[in-house]
Motif scaffolding. Structure first.
Motif, PDB file in Angstrom:
ATOM      1  N   THR A  89       0.825  -1.211   0.000  1.00  0.00           N
ATOM      2  CA  THR A  89       0.000   0.000   0.000  1.00  0.00           C
ATOM      3  C   THR A  89       0.860   1.261   0.000  1.00  0.00           C
ATOM      4  O   THR A  89       0.370   2.343   0.336  1.00  0.00           O
ATOM      5  CB  THR A  89      -0.909   0.027   1.240  1.00  0.00           C
ATOM      6  N   ASP A  90       2.122   1.121  -0.387  1.00  0.00           N
ATOM      7  CA  ASP A  90       3.077   2.217  -0.216  1.00  0.00           C
ATOM      8  C   ASP A  90       3.497   2.871  -1.521  1.00  0.00           C
ATOM      9  O   ASP A  90       4.543   3.526  -1.590  1.00  0.00           O
ATOM     10  CB  ASP A  90       4.317   1.712   0.517  1.00  0.00           C
TER      11      ASP A  90
ATOM     12  N   LEU B 152      -6.320   2.974  -4.832  1.00  0.00           N
ATOM     13  CA  LEU B 152      -6.973   3.599  -3.682  1.00  0.00           C
ATOM     14  C   LEU B 152      -5.921   3.993  -2.656  1.00  0.00           C
ATOM     15  O   LEU B 152      -4.895   3.316  -2.499  1.00  0.00           O
ATOM     16  CB  LEU B 152      -7.967   2.643  -3.029  1.00  0.00           C
ATOM     17  N   GLY B 153      -6.192   5.088  -1.933  1.00  0.00           N
ATOM     18  CA  GLY B 153      -5.303   5.535  -0.885  1.00  0.00           C
ATOM     19  C   GLY B 153      -5.198   4.523   0.237  1.00  0.00           C
ATOM     20  O   GLY B 153      -6.186   3.899   0.642  1.00  0.00           O
ATOM     21  N   ALA B 154      -3.983   4.348   0.765  1.00  0.00           N
ATOM     22  CA  ALA B 154      -3.726   3.336   1.784  1.00  0.00           C
ATOM     23  C   ALA B 154      -4.642   3.428   3.003  1.00  0.00           C
ATOM     24  O   ALA B 154      -5.017   2.390   3.567  1.00  0.00           O
ATOM     25  CB  ALA B 154      -2.262   3.412   2.218  1.00  0.00           C
ATOM     26  N   PRO B 155      -5.056   4.622   3.463  1.00  0.00           N
ATOM     27  CA  PRO B 155      -5.920   4.660   4.646  1.00  0.00           C
ATOM     28  C   PRO B 155      -7.271   3.983   4.450  1.00  0.00           C
ATOM     29  O   PRO B 155      -7.971   3.732   5.442  1.00  0.00           O
ATOM     30  CB  PRO B 155      -6.091   6.169   4.907  1.00  0.00           C
ATOM     31  N   PHE B 156      -7.628   3.687   3.202  1.00  0.00           N
ATOM     32  CA  PHE B 156      -8.904   3.005   2.975  1.00  0.00           C
ATOM     33  C   PHE B 156      -8.858   1.563   3.474  1.00  0.00           C
ATOM     34  O   PHE B 156      -9.876   1.029   3.930  1.00  0.00           O
ATOM     35  CB  PHE B 156      -9.250   3.029   1.482  1.00  0.00           C
ATOM     36  N   ARG B 157      -7.685   0.929   3.387  1.00  0.00           N
ATOM     37  CA  ARG B 157      -7.592  -0.480   3.755  1.00  0.00           C
ATOM     38  C   ARG B 157      -7.840  -0.635   5.262  1.00  0.00           C
ATOM     39  O   ARG B 157      -7.086  -0.116   6.087  1.00  0.00           O
ATOM     40  CB  ARG B 157      -6.244  -1.076   3.358  1.00  0.00           C
ATOM     41  N   GLY B 158      -8.897  -1.383   5.587  1.00  0.00           N
ATOM     42  CA  GLY B 158      -9.245  -1.604   6.972  1.00  0.00           C
ATOM     43  C   GLY B 158     -10.258  -0.614   7.515  1.00  0.00           C
ATOM     44  O   GLY B 158     -10.856  -0.852   8.569  1.00  0.00           O
ATOM     45  N   ASN B 159     -10.481   0.489   6.817  1.00  0.00           N
ATOM     46  CA  ASN B 159     -11.486   1.460   7.249  1.00  0.00           C
ATOM     47  C   ASN B 159     -12.755   1.300   6.414  1.00  0.00           C
ATOM     48  O   ASN B 159     -13.821   1.019   6.924  1.00  0.00           O
ATOM     49  CB  ASN B 159     -10.929   2.887   7.144  1.00  0.00           C
ATOM     50  N   TYR B 160     -12.640   1.492   5.091  1.00  0.00           N
ATOM     51  CA  TYR B 160     -13.699   1.236   4.113  1.00  0.00           C
ATOM     52  C   TYR B 160     -14.845   2.241   4.157  1.00  0.00           C
ATOM     53  O   TYR B 160     -15.840   2.053   3.445  1.00  0.00           O
ATOM     54  CB  TYR B 160     -14.241  -0.192   4.240  1.00  0.00           C
ATOM     55  N   TRP B 161     -14.702   3.310   4.943  1.00  0.00           N
ATOM     56  CA  TRP B 161     -15.758   4.322   4.983  1.00  0.00           C
ATOM     57  C   TRP B 161     -15.199   5.740   4.828  1.00  0.00           C
ATOM     58  O   TRP B 161     -15.916   6.705   5.070  1.00  0.00           O
ATOM     59  CB  TRP B 161     -16.560   4.222   6.289  1.00  0.00           C
ATOM     60  N   ASN B 162     -13.933   5.873   4.427  1.00  0.00           N
ATOM     61  CA  ASN B 162     -13.341   7.209   4.324  1.00  0.00           C
ATOM     62  C   ASN B 162     -13.159   7.677   2.879  1.00  0.00           C
ATOM     63  O   ASN B 162     -12.417   8.615   2.604  1.00  0.00           O
ATOM     64  CB  ASN B 162     -12.006   7.266   5.072  1.00  0.00           C
ATOM     65  N   TRP B 163     -13.822   6.994   1.954  1.00  0.00           N
ATOM     66  CA  TRP B 163     -13.812   7.426   0.551  1.00  0.00           C
ATOM     67  C   TRP B 163     -14.758   8.610   0.407  1.00  0.00           C
ATOM     68  O   TRP B 163     -15.811   8.636   1.049  1.00  0.00           O
ATOM     69  CB  TRP B 163     -14.282   6.271  -0.350  1.00  0.00           C
ATOM     70  N   PRO B 164     -14.464   9.601  -0.426  1.00  0.00           N
ATOM     71  CA  PRO B 164     -13.315   9.714  -1.339  1.00  0.00           C
ATOM     72  C   PRO B 164     -12.156  10.535  -0.787  1.00  0.00           C
ATOM     73  O   PRO B 164     -11.235  10.844  -1.525  1.00  0.00           O
ATOM     74  CB  PRO B 164     -13.932  10.415  -2.535  1.00  0.00           C
ATOM     75  N   SER B 165     -12.214  10.923   0.499  1.00  0.00           N
ATOM     76  CA  SER B 165     -11.211  11.869   0.995  1.00  0.00           C
ATOM     77  C   SER B 165      -9.799  11.318   0.885  1.00  0.00           C
ATOM     78  O   SER B 165      -8.843  12.083   0.686  1.00  0.00           O
ATOM     79  CB  SER B 165     -11.513  12.231   2.450  1.00  0.00           C
ATOM     80  N   ILE B 166      -9.638   9.969   0.988  1.00  0.00           N
ATOM     81  CA  ILE B 166      -8.301   9.368   0.956  1.00  0.00           C
ATOM     82  C   ILE B 166      -7.772   9.192  -0.459  1.00  0.00           C
ATOM     83  O   ILE B 166      -6.636   8.758  -0.649  1.00  0.00           O
ATOM     84  CB  ILE B 166      -8.297   8.025   1.705  1.00  0.00           C
ATOM     85  N   GLY B 167      -8.581   9.511  -1.458  1.00  0.00           N
ATOM     86  CA  GLY B 167      -8.109   9.525  -2.834  1.00  0.00           C
ATOM     87  C   GLY B 167      -8.327   8.233  -3.587  1.00  0.00           C
ATOM     88  O   GLY B 167      -8.183   7.138  -3.038  1.00  0.00           O
ATOM     89  N   GLU B 168      -8.691   8.357  -4.842  1.00  0.00           N
ATOM     90  CA  GLU B 168      -8.809   7.238  -5.777  1.00  0.00           C
ATOM     91  C   GLU B 168      -8.289   7.706  -7.116  1.00  0.00           C
ATOM     92  O   GLU B 168      -8.634   8.798  -7.577  1.00  0.00           O
ATOM     93  CB  GLU B 168     -10.262   6.785  -5.904  1.00  0.00           C
TER      94      GLU B 168
ATOM     95  N   THR C  92      -3.295  12.752  -0.980  1.00  0.00           N
ATOM     96  CA  THR C  92      -1.972  12.420  -1.527  1.00  0.00           C
ATOM     97  C   THR C  92      -0.874  12.283  -0.487  1.00  0.00           C
ATOM     98  O   THR C  92       0.270  11.994  -0.860  1.00  0.00           O
ATOM     99  CB  THR C  92      -1.534  13.484  -2.547  1.00  0.00           C
ATOM    100  N   SER C  93      -1.171  12.444   0.786  1.00  0.00           N
ATOM    101  CA  SER C  93      -0.105  12.412   1.808  1.00  0.00           C
ATOM    102  C   SER C  93       0.128  11.007   2.338  1.00  0.00           C
ATOM    103  O   SER C  93       0.431  10.811   3.507  1.00  0.00           O
ATOM    104  CB  SER C  93      -0.466  13.348   2.963  1.00  0.00           C
ATOM    105  N   HIS C  94      -0.015  10.014   1.466  1.00  0.00           N
ATOM    106  CA  HIS C  94       0.139   8.606   1.860  1.00  0.00           C
ATOM    107  C   HIS C  94       0.341   7.765   0.604  1.00  0.00           C
ATOM    108  O   HIS C  94       0.218   8.275  -0.513  1.00  0.00           O
ATOM    109  CB  HIS C  94      -1.111   8.123   2.607  1.00  0.00           C
ATOM    110  N   GLY C  95       0.651   6.487   0.818  1.00  0.00           N
ATOM    111  CA  GLY C  95       0.782   5.572  -0.301  1.00  0.00           C
ATOM    112  C   GLY C  95      -0.557   5.119  -0.846  1.00  0.00           C
ATOM    113  O   GLY C  95      -1.627   5.439  -0.306  1.00  0.00           O
TER     114      GLY C  95
END
Length: 464
Positions: free
Chosen positions: A130-131, A166-182, A272-275
């Motif tokens: 995810t990096d 998909l932005g790495a913070p989505f993995r394990g959360n699944y409810w923070n789209w679209p803020s984490i980026g796609e 964009t501040s993540h993998g």
């Protein structure tokens, strides 16, 4: 997830119609990768780039994917996530080799299938890593060579193949789209000869990124359709520019760019501040197919796979080094005019010239097109050839000029052109140029003493 196109600046009525039509499906050039064998290894990274991930999908026919690289998404949602993968699609994703398998010839097959009860299954895999992101001051390139499911018309209703991130913070959360980026590098629906690329971010619905549509654009496959042959779909995330850019490519042609200054700083940073991780899947039905007629239905044919030759991730370092040329083009082979890296005032349209394809038109005083990384070699080029046509009115003419590395530099050569007998009446015009060696960014600039369109260009090249 629909996409919208920008409209070029106003033109005289006849040419303005062409400009609007071209904006609805921007041009792409036919790259060598698109006509390579069905099993073509991932390309060697160009100078200045490092390969950080690759899967050539080599393995025995009928085997699954390498689980060191990929994990399967199964069922109809992420655990605890939105139903139907959040998009309304109707299939159940499985890890079965009937849906996800290698073909034994260096390709991955993701195949949607329908059982006797009418239920659909398909495949969705994502990288374990995810990096994936560019280093500070550097670039990241993510690309894949893919043949889309070879099915069109009514038989393709509901097909939705995609290559995306998909932005790495989505993995394990699944409810923070679209803020984490796609980052949708390639989406396609209904067997259309269209490649959609989109960035999703911000809030849903609406927000700074126009959700749920996102910030998108589309183009068409040339040479062969997206369904009939392999094409290379790519994204470059560039932190060496200011503002930061995310560019999308089809067969080496940049047809969509999203810049950091298109949204507020917080939205961009959140996205964009993540993998990121990479996803390959073929969905059936859902919001995107619904926008183009819906499906699947009784006339939809199961069993047509998305065929993936390779997935490759490259990285260029920061430290102020100059990134390698985007184009890596041969000066002595025809450079298709519509394969520009950047432009102003230019539109692409279908040509009736020998060989077909597309040309660039609506060319008038002040317009230009950029072709990066043209390699002239060590023996000086002294000739310039361009395939041009003009339907300009009597007394209307102008110059086609070649400038190197900056539009502000003096032309190294030029020729004048006026009416050739029609906007699709083509001739090859030669011109002398000053001796050129090495690799340069080439600008075609168009100069005239009056404002009317005066020329179309199909291709150009150079000679000794």
């Amino acid at each position: 997830m629909s996409a919208s196109s920008g409209i070029p600046r106003p033109r005289p009525l006849r040419r303005a119609f062409v400009a609007v039509a071209a904006a609805l499906g921007l041009a792409a050039a036919l790259a060598t990768a698109a006509t390579a064998p069905a099993d073509a290894s991932a390309p060697t990274p160009p100078s200045g780039w490092t390969q950080v991930f690759v899967d050539d999908f080599n393995g025995a026919a009928g085997s699954g994917v390498n689980t060191a690289n990929w994990q399967y998404d199964t069922g109809t949602s992420y655990p605890g996530g939105a139903a139907n993968w959040g998009t309304g699609e109707v299939e159940t994703m499985t890890s079965s080799t009937s849906n996800v398998s290698l073909d034994g010839n260096g390709n991955l097959l993701i195949t949607p299938r329908r059982d006797s009860a009418g239920h659909w299954t398909s495949g969705r895999i994502e990288t374990t890593r995810t990096d994936f992101q560019p280093p500070a001051g550097g670039k990241l390139r993510v690309q894949a060579r893919i043949q889309l499911p070879n099915v069109t018309g009514a038989a393709a209703k509901g097909y939705w193949p995609a290559f995306w991130m998909l932005g790495a913070p989505f993995r394990g959360n699944y409810w923070n789209w679209p803020s984490i980026g796609e980052l949708d590098i390639m989406e396609n629906v209904q067997g259309l000869n269209t490649d959609w690329a989109t960035m999703h971010c911000g809030t849903n619905p609406g927000g700074p990124c126009n959700e749920t549509s996102g910030i998108g654009n589309n183009t068409s496959c040339t040479g062969t359709t997206c369904q009939a042959g392999f094409h290379t779909y790519a994204m470059e995330w560039d932190r060496s520019t200011s503002p930061e850019e995310i560019r999308f490519y089809l067969d080496g042609v940049n047809f969509h760019t999203v810049r950091a200054n298109q949204v507020d700083a917080t939205t961009w940073a959140n996205a964009t501040s993540h993998g990121y991780f990479i996803i390959l899947n073929v969905a059936m039905g859902g919001g995107f197919p619904d926008a183009f007629g819906g499906g699947p239905d009784g006339g939809t044919e199961p069993g047509h796979p998305m065929t993936v030759d390779y997935v490759q991730v490259l990285q260029s370092s920061g430290g102020g080094t100059t990134p390698p040329p985007t184009g890596n083009r041969d000066a002595y082979s025809a450079i298709q005019a519509e394969s520009y890296d950047s432009q102003s005032g230019v539109v692409a349209e279908t040509t009736t010239d020998t060989g077909g394809g597309q040309d660039i038109g609506s060319l008038a005083n002040g317009d230009w097109a950029l072709y990066k990384g043209v390699n002239f070699g060590s023996t000086a080029a002294k000739q310039f050839y361009a395939r041009v046509a003009s339907g300009a009115a009597g007394g209307v003419s102008g110059l086609v000029e070649v400038r190197l590395d900056s539009r502000g530099n003096a032309p190294v050569g030029s020729f004048a052109v006026a009416n050739t007998g029609g906007w699709q009446s083509w001739r090859t015009v030669p011109a002398n140029i000053g001796a050129v060696t090495g690799t340069h960014d080439v600008y075609l600039t168009f100069t005239s003493g009056q404002p009317a369109d005066f020329v179309n260009v199909n291709w150009f090249d150079f000679g000794h």
